[in-house]
Design an enzyme around this catalytic site. Sequence first.
Site, short mmCIF file in Angstrom:
data_model
loop_
_atom_site.label_atom_id
_atom_site.label_comp_id
_atom_site.label_asym_id
_atom_site.label_seq_id
_atom_site.Cartn_x
_atom_site.Cartn_y
_atom_site.Cartn_z
N LYS A 96 39.21 32.29 35.78
CA LYS A 96 38.06 32.18 37.02
C LYS A 96 38.89 31.69 38.27
O LYS A 96 37.97 32.25 39.30
CB LYS A 96 36.91 32.09 36.78
CG LYS A 96 36.16 32.74 35.18
CD LYS A 96 34.52 32.45 35.36
CE LYS A 96 34.17 33.23 34.09
NZ LYS A 96 32.46 32.94 34.26
N ASP B 254 27.59 35.11 38.45
CA ASP B 254 27.36 33.66 36.94
C ASP B 254 26.15 33.56 37.49
O ASP B 254 24.99 33.30 36.58
CB ASP B 254 28.57 33.06 37.05
CG ASP B 254 29.72 33.42 35.57
OD1 ASP B 254 29.45 34.73 35.39
OD2 ASP B 254 30.54 33.68 35.99
#
Length: 274
Positions: free
Chosen positions: A71, A103
């Site tokens: 990420k 997220d």
Amino acid sequence: MTISPATKVFAVIGDPVAHSLSPLMHNAWIADHGLDAVYIALPLRSGDAAAAIRALKGFGFAGMSVTTPHKEAAAQAADRSEAPVANTLRWEGDGMLSAFNTDGPGFLDALDEAAPDWRGRVKRALILGAGGAAMGIGQALSPYVDTVHFANRTPARGAAAAAAIRNGRTLRWEDLERGFGAADLIVQATTLGMRGQAAAPDWPISFCRPTAVVAEIVYRPLETGLLRAARARGLASMDGLGMLIHQGARAFELWFGIRPDPARARARLIAALT
Ligand code: NAP
């Protein structure tokens, strides 16, 4: 569906991705909306994931989901990123790569669904863990609560997570009983209780206030020991599929401009998990 040279290709990249539920979730939404697209899983094992992602530019991918451990590399590889850690990539018409993080907002969407009145009554949030997921959730919650406490096995990592947000605090792992008793929202964001990982301890649910909301982000198994105990006490709770589905729905909207149906995804994912 028929795959043709015009079919847009999307993927989830990470290591591992063999058990990812994202292909099931996104391909079903693609079919729901009759889109000419396909979503695959690509394991990316690389010491320089940012370079590997940049190298994908020439292949014509339309967008990607990014999972552990890439990420940060995804945000670095992008020409523009809305956050230092990204879980969604989109190649623009001009060839530029944009990175997003869905997220945290996806977690909030899931919480809105599971405990619609949380914004009015959650003042003190307790997050168990201080990894990537915990930090994303802490950042998303921060503007809506008075304090976000991180309790982490490794104190230095908990302190770093707390320092990254305006109202971050730390709670010692040894003080969980006190922390559970003081929190309006408890978020389990460690790998504990996940199939194949260390078993979770007996979380001190009996110390919770009757109004506390308990959220889990582990979804294998779907009903963790934490959720079982919270439900047995009659507390409002949220399972790990909520965040998975809503972060995915936001990514789908970034790619296609369409907000897909979370309820249909939930039914399909539960069928796949059981
Ligand atoms: P990560 O960055 O590797 O962080 C792992 C966290 O778990 C750290 O806080 C770590 O503590 C803690 N931990 C690991 N083993 C432990 C143990 N034996 N005792 C106490 N704490 C322990 O992982 P992540 O990306 O944040 O993911 C965390 C979990 O969330 C995973 O299960 C992942 O599958 C799940 N997840 C779910 C979603 C969703 O959409 N539902 C999204 C993202 C992640 P230390 O710092 O002490 O090592």
